[in-house]
Design a protein around this motif. Structure first.
Motif, PDB file in Angstrom:
ATOM      1  N   SER A   1      30.084   8.895 -17.167  1.00  0.00           N
ATOM      2  CA  SER A   1      31.039   8.224 -16.260  1.00  0.00           C
ATOM      3  C   SER A   1      30.730   6.727 -16.133  1.00  0.00           C
ATOM      4  O   SER A   1      31.643   5.898 -16.124  1.00  0.00           O
ATOM      5  N   PHE A   2      29.456   6.383 -16.059  1.00  0.00           N
ATOM      6  CA  PHE A   2      29.111   4.953 -15.962  1.00  0.00           C
ATOM      7  C   PHE A   2      29.421   4.226 -17.271  1.00  0.00           C
ATOM      8  O   PHE A   2      29.903   3.088 -17.256  1.00  0.00           O
ATOM      9  N   LEU A   3      29.139   4.876 -18.400  1.00  0.00           N
ATOM     10  CA  LEU A   3      29.412   4.240 -19.696  1.00  0.00           C
ATOM     11  C   LEU A   3      30.916   4.104 -19.940  1.00  0.00           C
ATOM     12  O   LEU A   3      31.370   3.127 -20.526  1.00  0.00           O
ATOM     13  N   THR A   4      31.688   5.094 -19.454  1.00  0.00           N
ATOM     14  CA  THR A   4      33.147   4.992 -19.562  1.00  0.00           C
ATOM     15  C   THR A   4      33.655   3.820 -18.732  1.00  0.00           C
ATOM     16  O   THR A   4      34.518   3.047 -19.178  1.00  0.00           O
ATOM     17  N   ALA A   5      33.117   3.668 -17.530  1.00  0.00           N
ATOM     18  CA  ALA A   5      33.522   2.546 -16.666  1.00  0.00           C
ATOM     19  C   ALA A   5      33.210   1.212 -17.345  1.00  0.00           C
ATOM     20  O   ALA A   5      34.042   0.296 -17.348  1.00  0.00           O
ATOM     21  N   LEU A   6      32.022   1.116 -17.942  1.00  0.00           N
ATOM     22  CA  LEU A   6      31.659  -0.134 -18.630  1.00  0.00           C
ATOM     23  C   LEU A   6      32.586  -0.382 -19.822  1.00  0.00           C
ATOM     24  O   LEU A   6      33.007  -1.525 -20.056  1.00  0.00           O
ATOM     25  N   GLY A   7      32.923   0.673 -20.552  1.00  0.00           N
ATOM     26  CA  GLY A   7      33.855   0.525 -21.672  1.00  0.00           C
ATOM     27  C   GLY A   7      35.194  -0.033 -21.209  1.00  0.00           C
ATOM     28  O   GLY A   7      35.775  -0.919 -21.851  1.00  0.00           O
ATOM     29  N   ARG A   8      35.671   0.468 -20.071  1.00  0.00           N
ATOM     30  CA  ARG A   8      36.953  -0.016 -19.527  1.00  0.00           C
ATOM     31  C   ARG A   8      36.840  -1.463 -19.042  1.00  0.00           C
ATOM     32  O   ARG A   8      37.778  -2.251 -19.183  1.00  0.00           O
ATOM     33  N   ILE A   9      35.705  -1.802 -18.452  1.00  0.00           N
ATOM     34  CA  ILE A   9      35.486  -3.191 -18.022  1.00  0.00           C
ATOM     35  C   ILE A   9      35.560  -4.109 -19.240  1.00  0.00           C
ATOM     36  O   ILE A   9      36.219  -5.147 -19.229  1.00  0.00           O
ATOM     37  N   ASN A  10      34.894  -3.709 -20.314  1.00  0.00           N
ATOM     38  CA  ASN A  10      34.880  -4.540 -21.521  1.00  0.00           C
ATOM     39  C   ASN A  10      36.257  -4.637 -22.162  1.00  0.00           C
ATOM     40  O   ASN A  10      36.628  -5.697 -22.671  1.00  0.00           O
ATOM     41  N   GLU A  11      37.010  -3.533 -22.128  1.00  0.00           N
ATOM     42  CA  GLU A  11      38.389  -3.585 -22.643  1.00  0.00           C
ATOM     43  C   GLU A  11      39.197  -4.623 -21.876  1.00  0.00           C
ATOM     44  O   GLU A  11      39.944  -5.403 -22.449  1.00  0.00           O
ATOM     45  N   ALA A  12      39.049  -4.616 -20.554  1.00  0.00           N
ATOM     46  CA  ALA A  12      39.811  -5.552 -19.722  1.00  0.00           C
ATOM     47  C   ALA A  12      39.367  -6.992 -19.977  1.00  0.00           C
ATOM     48  O   ALA A  12      40.183  -7.908 -20.021  1.00  0.00           O
ATOM     49  N   LEU A  13      38.044  -7.190 -20.164  1.00  0.00           N
ATOM     50  CA  LEU A  13      37.527  -8.544 -20.370  1.00  0.00           C
ATOM     51  C   LEU A  13      37.893  -9.080 -21.747  1.00  0.00           C
ATOM     52  O   LEU A  13      38.027 -10.289 -21.926  1.00  0.00           O
ATOM     53  N   SER A  14      38.032  -8.190 -22.717  1.00  0.00           N
ATOM     54  CA  SER A  14      38.253  -8.654 -24.085  1.00  0.00           C
ATOM     55  C   SER A  14      39.607  -9.334 -24.227  1.00  0.00           C
ATOM     56  O   SER A  14      39.834 -10.050 -25.196  1.00  0.00           O
ATOM     57  N   VAL A  15      40.504  -9.101 -23.284  1.00  0.00           N
ATOM     58  CA  VAL A  15      41.791  -9.789 -23.354  1.00  0.00           C
ATOM     59  C   VAL A  15      41.730 -11.162 -22.675  1.00  0.00           C
ATOM     60  O   VAL A  15      42.659 -11.931 -22.728  1.00  0.00           O
ATOM     61  N   LYS A  16      40.591 -11.446 -22.025  1.00  0.00           N
ATOM     62  CA  LYS A  16      40.405 -12.788 -21.463  1.00  0.00           C
ATOM     63  C   LYS A  16      39.342 -13.507 -22.304  1.00  0.00           C
ATOM     64  O   LYS A  16      38.683 -12.905 -23.125  1.00  0.00           O
ATOM     65  N   ILE A  17      39.196 -14.792 -22.089  1.00  0.00           N
ATOM     66  CA  ILE A  17      38.136 -15.519 -22.796  1.00  0.00           C
ATOM     67  C   ILE A  17      36.912 -15.543 -21.904  1.00  0.00           C
ATOM     68  O   ILE A  17      36.948 -16.046 -20.779  1.00  0.00           O
ATOM     69  N   ARG A  18      35.832 -14.923 -22.382  1.00  0.00           N
ATOM     70  CA  ARG A  18      34.600 -14.908 -21.598  1.00  0.00           C
ATOM     71  C   ARG A  18      33.705 -16.061 -22.035  1.00  0.00           C
ATOM     72  O   ARG A  18      33.563 -16.313 -23.230  1.00  0.00           O
ATOM     73  N   PRO A  19      33.065 -16.743 -21.102  1.00  0.00           N
ATOM     74  CA  PRO A  19      32.174 -17.846 -21.447  1.00  0.00           C
ATOM     75  C   PRO A  19      31.087 -17.421 -22.429  1.00  0.00           C
ATOM     76  O   PRO A  19      30.797 -18.111 -23.395  1.00  0.00           O
ATOM     77  N   SER A  20      30.526 -16.236 -22.224  1.00  0.00           N
ATOM     78  CA  SER A  20      29.433 -15.787 -23.090  1.00  0.00           C
ATOM     79  C   SER A  20      29.962 -15.224 -24.403  1.00  0.00           C
ATOM     80  O   SER A  20      29.205 -15.022 -25.343  1.00  0.00           O
ATOM     81  N   GLY A  21      31.260 -14.961 -24.447  1.00  0.00           N
ATOM     82  CA  GLY A  21      31.871 -14.523 -25.697  1.00  0.00           C
ATOM     83  C   GLY A  21      31.662 -13.062 -26.046  1.00  0.00           C
ATOM     84  O   GLY A  21      32.451 -12.480 -26.762  1.00  0.00           O
ATOM     85  N   GLY A  22      30.615 -12.446 -25.521  1.00  0.00           N
ATOM     86  CA  GLY A  22      30.300 -11.074 -25.916  1.00  0.00           C
ATOM     87  C   GLY A  22      30.711 -10.051 -24.894  1.00  0.00           C
ATOM     88  O   GLY A  22      31.385 -10.349 -23.910  1.00  0.00           O
ATOM     89  N   LEU A  23      30.326  -8.831 -25.163  1.00  0.00           N
ATOM     90  CA  LEU A  23      30.611  -7.738 -24.248  1.00  0.00           C
ATOM     91  C   LEU A  23      29.547  -7.676 -23.158  1.00  0.00           C
ATOM     92  O   LEU A  23      28.416  -8.118 -23.356  1.00  0.00           O
ATOM     93  N   VAL A  24      29.919  -7.108 -22.031  1.00  0.00           N
ATOM     94  CA  VAL A  24      28.925  -6.828 -20.992  1.00  0.00           C
ATOM     95  C   VAL A  24      28.081  -5.649 -21.477  1.00  0.00           C
ATOM     96  O   VAL A  24      28.613  -4.612 -21.884  1.00  0.00           O
TER      97      VAL A  24
END
Ligand SMILES: [Mg+2]
Length: 238
Positions: free
Chosen positions: A151-174
């Motif tokens: 459940s925690f890894l699924t939540a992180l996957g969804r967070i990263n999906e949402a962030l990947s459509v924005k430009i993150r300063p660090s450029g990478g995944l959480v």
């Protein structure tokens, strides 16, 4: 140490004071349907962090009771109906709303819970907190509930999906190590650790000693209301 980049909250017992309603709903269900008793201590020590399906399966196995699949599904429906009747509006635990509002201004937030979606969203909405969260991972969305890390890894996957459509300063995944899990149960702490995340436990359901697997234990989320202090602690724990 990594910087804090995301917070993932457990729901029952961490955000909402809903565990007493879950216990009462299970007690009524097992008493009426099976003539079996479930004590508060048994619930807390073995079943509290489980989603309903896992809980009922474990309870039946522990009691040596076997039921047909249709009856198993009925037990889940009866429990859900009792919970709905009992726990229409569990209160938000001290410090949770303030922390969620302050943290959502600087980090993505998610929920990872063994509760059903219909038990989570209305409570958050009623408290004006639903908009603070990105992904809400409920029992229906995972194959293996806590203490499995899914459940925690699924939540992180969804967070990263949402962030990947924005430009993150660090450029990478959480990464998991940049996530802070907030939990109240022993099994939930184990789940967060197994996901490779840092875990902060709050003593809403268990005594401090039982939560020693967490990186930090607080007696109330009010203690971490200051998000600057939380970010500093995450960077340099101890
Ligand atoms: Mg919990």
């Amino acid at each position: 140490m990594a910087d804090l980049e995301a917070l993932i909250f457990d729901f029952d017992g961490t955000i909402a004071d809903s565990e007493p309603f879950h216990l009462a709903a299970f007690q009524r269900t097992f008493s009426e349907e099976l003539g079996l008793e479930l004590t508060e201590a048994q619930y807390r020590d073995r079943y509290l962090a489980f989603d309903d399906r896992t809980m009922v399966r474990a309870f039946l196995a522990d009691r040596g009771a076997e039921v047909e699949p249709a009856r198993f599904e009925r037990l889940l429906e009866v429990k859900e109906a009792h919970y709905e009747a009992l726990g229409a509006s569990p209160r938000i635990l001290p410090g949770a709303a303030e922390l969620i509002r302050a943290a959502s201004a600087r980090w993505p937030l998610a929920v990872a819970s063994g509760a059903l979606e219909g038990e989570i969203r209305p409570v958050l909405e009623g408290a004006g907190l639903l908009d603070c969260f990105g992904p809400i991972v409920s029992a229906e969305m995972v194959g293996r509930g806590k203490p499995d890390p899914e459940s925690f890894l699924t939540a992180l996957g969804r967070i990263n999906e949402a962030l990947s459509v924005k430009i993150r300063p660090s450029g990478g995944l959480v990464l998991p190590e940049a996530c802070l899990v907030l939990e109240d149960s022993v099994a939930g702490v184990g789940s967060g650790r197994a996901a490779g995340m840092r875990v902060l436990a709050v003593t809403n359901s268990f005594p401090r000693e039982a939560l020693s697997g967490a990186d930090r234990v607080v007696d109330s989320l009010e203690e971490i209301a200051d998000t600057d202090a939380l970010a500093s602690w995450f960077r340099e724990p101890g």
